[in-house]
Design a protein around this motif. Structure first.
Motif, PDB file in Angstrom:
ATOM      1  N   ILE A   1      12.769   3.720 -83.605  1.00 44.88           N
ATOM      2  CA  ILE A   1      12.511   2.346 -84.032  1.00 44.88           C
ATOM      3  C   ILE A   1      11.230   1.888 -83.344  1.00 44.88           C
ATOM      4  O   ILE A   1      11.078   2.044 -82.133  1.00 44.88           O
ATOM      5  N   VAL A   2      10.310   1.314 -84.115  1.00 41.97           N
ATOM      6  CA  VAL A   2       9.048   0.823 -83.560  1.00 41.97           C
ATOM      7  C   VAL A   2       9.097  -0.702 -83.503  1.00 41.97           C
ATOM      8  O   VAL A   2       9.407  -1.351 -84.511  1.00 41.97           O
ATOM      9  N   VAL A   3       8.814  -1.257 -82.325  1.00 44.97           N
ATOM     10  CA  VAL A   3       8.703  -2.708 -82.158  1.00 44.97           C
ATOM     11  C   VAL A   3       7.303  -3.028 -81.662  1.00 44.97           C
ATOM     12  O   VAL A   3       6.604  -2.176 -81.118  1.00 44.97           O
ATOM     13  N   VAL A   4       6.905  -4.281 -81.856  1.00 43.39           N
ATOM     14  CA  VAL A   4       5.532  -4.715 -81.584  1.00 43.39           C
ATOM     15  C   VAL A   4       5.540  -5.786 -80.501  1.00 43.39           C
ATOM     16  O   VAL A   4       6.218  -6.808 -80.638  1.00 43.39           O
ATOM     17  N   ALA A   5       4.776  -5.565 -79.433  1.00 43.63           N
ATOM     18  CA  ALA A   5       4.699  -6.526 -78.325  1.00 43.63           C
ATOM     19  C   ALA A   5       3.579  -7.534 -78.590  1.00 43.63           C
ATOM     20  O   ALA A   5       2.623  -7.651 -77.831  1.00 43.63           O
ATOM     21  N   SER A   6       3.701  -8.260 -79.689  1.00 40.31           N
ATOM     22  CA  SER A   6       2.612  -9.137 -80.134  1.00 40.31           C
ATOM     23  C   SER A   6       2.596 -10.498 -79.451  1.00 40.31           C
ATOM     24  O   SER A   6       1.532 -11.048 -79.206  1.00 40.31           O
ATOM     25  N   ARG A   7       3.758 -11.064 -79.235  1.00 44.16           N
ATOM     26  CA  ARG A   7       3.880 -12.434 -78.710  1.00 44.16           C
ATOM     27  C   ARG A   7       3.020 -13.405 -79.519  1.00 44.16           C
ATOM     28  O   ARG A   7       2.380 -14.310 -79.006  1.00 44.16           O
ATOM     29  N   GLY A   8       2.967 -13.124 -80.832  1.00 44.39           N
ATOM     30  CA  GLY A   8       2.240 -14.008 -81.738  1.00 44.39           C
ATOM     31  C   GLY A   8       0.736 -14.034 -81.536  1.00 44.39           C
ATOM     32  O   GLY A   8       0.072 -14.977 -81.930  1.00 44.39           O
ATOM     33  N   GLY A   9       0.185 -12.996 -80.898  1.00 39.49           N
ATOM     34  CA  GLY A   9      -1.252 -12.964 -80.655  1.00 39.49           C
ATOM     35  C   GLY A   9      -1.668 -13.619 -79.344  1.00 39.49           C
ATOM     36  O   GLY A   9      -2.845 -13.843 -79.097  1.00 39.49           O
ATOM     37  N   ASP A  10      -0.703 -13.901 -78.496  1.00 36.57           N
ATOM     38  CA  ASP A  10      -0.976 -14.496 -77.192  1.00 36.57           C
ATOM     39  C   ASP A  10      -1.772 -13.522 -76.319  1.00 36.57           C
ATOM     40  O   ASP A  10      -1.642 -12.314 -76.483  1.00 36.57           O
ATOM     41  N   PRO A  11      -2.581 -14.016 -75.394  1.00 35.00           N
ATOM     42  CA  PRO A  11      -3.358 -13.111 -74.537  1.00 35.00           C
ATOM     43  C   PRO A  11      -2.515 -12.369 -73.490  1.00 35.00           C
ATOM     44  O   PRO A  11      -3.007 -11.454 -72.846  1.00 35.00           O
ATOM     45  N   THR A  12      -1.254 -12.761 -73.302  1.00 38.78           N
ATOM     46  CA  THR A  12      -0.397 -12.081 -72.326  1.00 38.78           C
ATOM     47  C   THR A  12       0.719 -11.312 -73.037  1.00 38.78           C
ATOM     48  O   THR A  12       1.145 -11.679 -74.133  1.00 38.78           O
ATOM     49  N   HIS A  13       1.169 -10.246 -72.389  1.00 43.81           N
ATOM     50  CA  HIS A  13       2.271  -9.457 -72.932  1.00 43.81           C
ATOM     51  C   HIS A  13       3.577 -10.242 -72.839  1.00 43.81           C
ATOM     52  O   HIS A  13       3.772 -11.031 -71.903  1.00 43.81           O
ATOM     53  N   PRO A  14       4.497 -10.002 -73.768  1.00 50.27           N
ATOM     54  CA  PRO A  14       5.816 -10.639 -73.657  1.00 50.27           C
ATOM     55  C   PRO A  14       6.577 -10.076 -72.454  1.00 50.27           C
ATOM     56  O   PRO A  14       6.390  -8.914 -72.071  1.00 50.27           O
ATOM     57  N   ALA A  15       7.460 -10.878 -71.888  1.00 47.78           N
ATOM     58  CA  ALA A  15       8.237 -10.460 -70.714  1.00 47.78           C
ATOM     59  C   ALA A  15       9.065  -9.218 -71.009  1.00 47.78           C
ATOM     60  O   ALA A  15       9.172  -8.326 -70.156  1.00 47.78           O
ATOM     61  N   TRP A  16       9.631  -9.123 -72.207  1.00 45.06           N
ATOM     62  CA  TRP A  16      10.468  -7.951 -72.522  1.00 45.06           C
ATOM     63  C   TRP A  16       9.648  -6.661 -72.443  1.00 45.06           C
ATOM     64  O   TRP A  16      10.157  -5.625 -72.038  1.00 45.06           O
ATOM     65  N   PHE A  17       8.363  -6.733 -72.816  1.00 45.42           N
ATOM     66  CA  PHE A  17       7.503  -5.557 -72.750  1.00 45.42           C
ATOM     67  C   PHE A  17       7.275  -5.153 -71.292  1.00 45.42           C
ATOM     68  O   PHE A  17       7.342  -3.964 -70.937  1.00 45.42           O
ATOM     69  N   LEU A  18       7.003  -6.129 -70.439  1.00 45.68           N
ATOM     70  CA  LEU A  18       6.790  -5.844 -69.018  1.00 45.68           C
ATOM     71  C   LEU A  18       8.058  -5.258 -68.397  1.00 45.68           C
ATOM     72  O   LEU A  18       7.985  -4.350 -67.564  1.00 45.68           O
ATOM     73  N   ASN A  19       9.222  -5.759 -68.822  1.00 46.58           N
ATOM     74  CA  ASN A  19      10.487  -5.230 -68.314  1.00 46.58           C
ATOM     75  C   ASN A  19      10.664  -3.760 -68.690  1.00 46.58           C
ATOM     76  O   ASN A  19      10.992  -2.933 -67.843  1.00 46.58           O
ATOM     77  N   LEU A  20      10.447  -3.417 -69.959  1.00 48.78           N
ATOM     78  CA  LEU A  20      10.672  -2.020 -70.363  1.00 48.78           C
ATOM     79  C   LEU A  20       9.564  -1.101 -69.877  1.00 48.78           C
ATOM     80  O   LEU A  20       9.785   0.095 -69.703  1.00 48.78           O
ATOM     81  N   ARG A  21       8.393  -1.653 -69.621  1.00 47.08           N
ATOM     82  CA  ARG A  21       7.330  -0.854 -69.015  1.00 47.08           C
ATOM     83  C   ARG A  21       7.769  -0.375 -67.631  1.00 47.08           C
ATOM     84  O   ARG A  21       7.510   0.766 -67.244  1.00 47.08           O
ATOM     85  N   ASP A  22       8.453  -1.263 -66.891  1.00 41.84           N
ATOM     86  CA  ASP A  22       8.915  -0.921 -65.545  1.00 41.84           C
ATOM     87  C   ASP A  22      10.226  -0.142 -65.541  1.00 41.84           C
ATOM     88  O   ASP A  22      10.505   0.589 -64.595  1.00 41.84           O
ATOM     89  N   ASN A  23      11.043  -0.332 -66.569  1.00 41.55           N
ATOM     90  CA  ASN A  23      12.318   0.384 -66.683  1.00 41.55           C
ATOM     91  C   ASN A  23      12.559   0.676 -68.166  1.00 41.55           C
ATOM     92  O   ASN A  23      12.986  -0.207 -68.909  1.00 41.55           O
ATOM     93  N   PRO A  24      12.287   1.895 -68.607  1.00 39.04           N
ATOM     94  CA  PRO A  24      12.371   2.211 -70.042  1.00 39.04           C
ATOM     95  C   PRO A  24      13.788   2.389 -70.586  1.00 39.04           C
ATOM     96  O   PRO A  24      13.949   2.589 -71.791  1.00 39.04           O
ATOM     97  N   ASP A  25      14.805   2.307 -69.736  1.00 42.75           N
ATOM     98  CA  ASP A  25      16.184   2.402 -70.221  1.00 42.75           C
ATOM     99  C   ASP A  25      16.592   1.054 -70.807  1.00 42.75           C
ATOM    100  O   ASP A  25      16.690   0.061 -70.086  1.00 42.75           O
ATOM    101  N   VAL A  26      16.806   1.030 -72.122  1.00 47.90           N
ATOM    102  CA  VAL A  26      17.123  -0.205 -72.833  1.00 47.90           C
ATOM    103  C   VAL A  26      18.368   0.006 -73.680  1.00 47.90           C
ATOM    104  O   VAL A  26      18.850   1.129 -73.839  1.00 47.90           O
ATOM    105  N   GLU A  27      18.863  -1.082 -74.243  1.00 47.15           N
ATOM    106  CA  GLU A  27      19.959  -1.024 -75.212  1.00 47.15           C
ATOM    107  C   GLU A  27      19.494  -1.743 -76.464  1.00 47.15           C
ATOM    108  O   GLU A  27      18.801  -2.761 -76.388  1.00 47.15           O
ATOM    109  N   VAL A  28      19.897  -1.206 -77.624  1.00 51.54           N
ATOM    110  CA  VAL A  28      19.447  -1.752 -78.899  1.00 51.54           C
ATOM    111  C   VAL A  28      20.629  -1.868 -79.849  1.00 51.54           C
ATOM    112  O   VAL A  28      21.436  -0.942 -79.978  1.00 51.54           O
ATOM    113  N   SER A  29      20.708  -3.003 -80.510  1.00 55.28           N
ATOM    114  CA  SER A  29      21.648  -3.197 -81.617  1.00 55.28           C
ATOM    115  C   SER A  29      20.806  -3.516 -82.848  1.00 55.28           C
ATOM    116  O   SER A  29      20.199  -4.586 -82.927  1.00 55.28           O
TER     117      SER A  29
END
Length: 143
Positions: free
Chosen positions: A62-90
């Motif tokens: 599954i591909v997701v996009v860390a766009s945050r609507g074009g904001d200059p900063t990354h979304p928090a969820w992206f920073l979280n998975l960057r530091d810990n790639p173990d996630v859960e998905v529904s």
């Protein structure tokens, strides 16, 4: 760009719609499947859940996009998975599955970006709003 509070309200509203409709409403947005992504907070260590869209699904990836609507900063969820790639998905209110997040390499992104924009033109518009390259994240079943 909407403030963090607006994103939190939109996420809570989306989850409420899914819950109240027992998953019949809110599984798709702008033609894309929706998913619930749970990461571990990089500062708090607590689970953090957000609603996202998946413009590309290839088999179990599954591909997701860390766009945050074009904001200059990354979304928090992206920073979280960057530091810990173990996630859960529904995916589309299906069962929650343990997955591993992988930030697309430049080569992977070059191949996937046209498909992402084909899935939702707005992602291309978001990229023009920011100087940062919007990351793509590949979610695969954890082995």
């Amino acid at each position: 760009m909407p403030p963090d509070l607006q994103f939190k309200i939109m996420n809570a509203g989306h989850r409420a719609l899914l819950t109240l409709s027992r998953g019949r409403i809110g599984n798709r947005f702008l033609g894309m499947p929706c998913l619930e992504l749970t990461t571990i907070g990089r500062k708090s260590g607590a689970p953090r859940t957000v609603m996202l869209t998946a413009p590309v699904i290839d088999g179990d990836t599954i591909v997701v996009v860390a766009s945050r609507g074009g904001d200059p900063t990354h979304p928090a969820w992206f920073l979280n998975l960057r530091d810990n790639p173990d996630v859960e998905v529904s995916l589309q209110t299906g069962p929650t599955r343990p997955m591993t997040a992988h930030i697309a390499t430049p080569e992977e992104r070059a191949k996937l970006w046209p498909r992402v924009v084909k899935g939702y033109k707005g992602y291309g518009d978001y990229q023009t709003k920011t100087t940062r390259e919007i990351p793509l994240v590949l979610l695969t079943p954890r082995t």
